[in-house]
Design a protein around this motif. Structure first.
Motif: not given
Length: 254
Positions: A13-42
Motif C-alpha cells: 500500500l502506498g502510504l502517506k507519512r506524518r514525517r517528511e519522506r526520504g528518497p522514493v527508492d528508500s521508502d520501505p512502504l512502497r511495492g518493491e518493484s514500483g511496476s504497474a504490471r506487478a501491481a496488476v498481477a498482485e
C-alpha cells in the motif's frame, strides 16, 4: 492476523507519512518493484474467481493500481505500454467515467471464448478475438473502423453486442466489454460503499488498517476487504497514513 493481511501493510500500500519522506527508492512502504504490471498481477490474485464460478476474467481497477504505484503518471504510462504491447486490455466498467477495469489479455480471451461457446455469436466473437483484439488496444471502436478496417457486418456487430463483448457507447461506437461483468460491477459498488461505511462509522472517522482487515466483512463485501482497501486508497476516498501503530485509514476532510 494472517500472513497475507500482514504483508498488505508494509509491502503493497502506498502510504502517506506524518514525517517528511526520504528518497522514493528508500521508502520501505512502497511495492518493491514500483511496476504497474506487478501491481496488476498482485491485484488479480485478490480477485475471488469462485464468486463468479470462474466465468469472469480476474479484474483489477486502475484506482487499485494507484495504491501500489502511487505516482499516477508512472502508473498510467506503464499501463499504456502494457496496453500497446497487447498484454492487458482496459475496459470501461460504467459505474463512473474513470472506472477502468484491467484484465490480462489471455484471461480475457479465454473467458470470452468460454462464455460464447456453442452460441450463435461464437463465429463473430472468434473473428473479433483473432482480428481486432491483437491489432487494436483501444477502449472503444467506431463503426467505420469495425466495418471497413476489420470487415465486420452489421449482423456480426449485433452478435458482439448480444454476446457482451461490446456495449453501446453512442451512435456508431462501442465500448470493449466483458460478458457478464454486470455481476462484478454490482458487487463492487456495494462493497465499496460498505467498506467506506466501516471507516465512516469509526471514531474520528479513522480506522487502523490492521483493525479493518481483522474484522468480519459485512455481507455486502463479497470481493474481500483487501480488494476494496486498494480501491479506496487509490481512488483517494480515504487517506492512508503511516503511524507508530501501523497504517491508518482516514476519511479526507471536506
Amino acid at each position: 492476523m494472517s500472513r497475507k493481511r500482514h504483508r498488505l501493510v508494509p509491502e503493497t500500500l502506498g502510504l502517506k507519512r506524518r514525517r517528511e519522506r526520504g528518497p522514493v527508492d528508500s521508502d520501505p512502504l512502497r511495492g518493491e518493484s514500483g511496476s504497474a504490471r506487478a501491481a496488476v498481477a498482485e491485484l488479480v490474485r485478490l480477485f475471488p474467481r469462485g464468486l463468479f464460478e470462474d466465468a469472469l476474467p480476474p479484474i483489477a481497477l486502475r484506482s487499485q493500481v494507484y495504491s501500489l504505484v502511487p505516482d499516477r503518471t508512472v502508473a498510467d504510462r506503464q499501463l499504456k505500454e502494457l496496453q500497446e504491447q497487447g498484454e492487458i486490455r482496459i475496459v470501461q466498467l460504467g459505474f463512473d467515467s474513470d472506472a477502468h477495469g484491467i484484465i490480462f489479455t489471455e484471461d480475457y480471451r479465454t473467458r470470452v471464448l468460454k462464455a460464447c461457446d456453442s452460441r450463435p455469436c461464437a463465429g463473430a466473437v472468434q473473428k473479433f478475438l483473432a482480428s481486432v483484439l491483437p491489432a487494436c488496444g483501444d477502449l472503444s471502436f467506431q463503426q467505420d473502423q469495425m466495418m471497413q478496417t476489420f470487415g465486420f457486418t452489421d449482423s456480426e456487430i449485433t452478435h458482439l453486442v448480444n454476446a457482451g463483448v461490446l456495449t453501446v457507447r453512442d451512435a456508431g461506437s462501442w465500448w470493449l466489454a466483458v460478458p457478464g461483468a454486470g455481476r462484478f460491477v454490482k458487487c463492487f459498488v456495494k462493497g465499496r460503499r460498505a467498506v467506506l461505511g466501516m471507516v465512516r462509522k469509526a471514531r474520528y472517522r479513522e480506522l487502523l488498517l490492521s483493525e479493518l482487515l481483522g474484522r468480519r466483512a459485512p455481507a455486502a463485501v463479497r470481493l474481500g476487504l483487501a480488494y476494496h482497501v486498494h480501491d479506496l486508497i487509490g481512488a483517494q476516498l480515504v487517506d492512508c497514513i503511516s503511524t507508530t501503530s501501523g497504517a491508518l485509514l482516514r476519511l479526507p476532510e471536506v
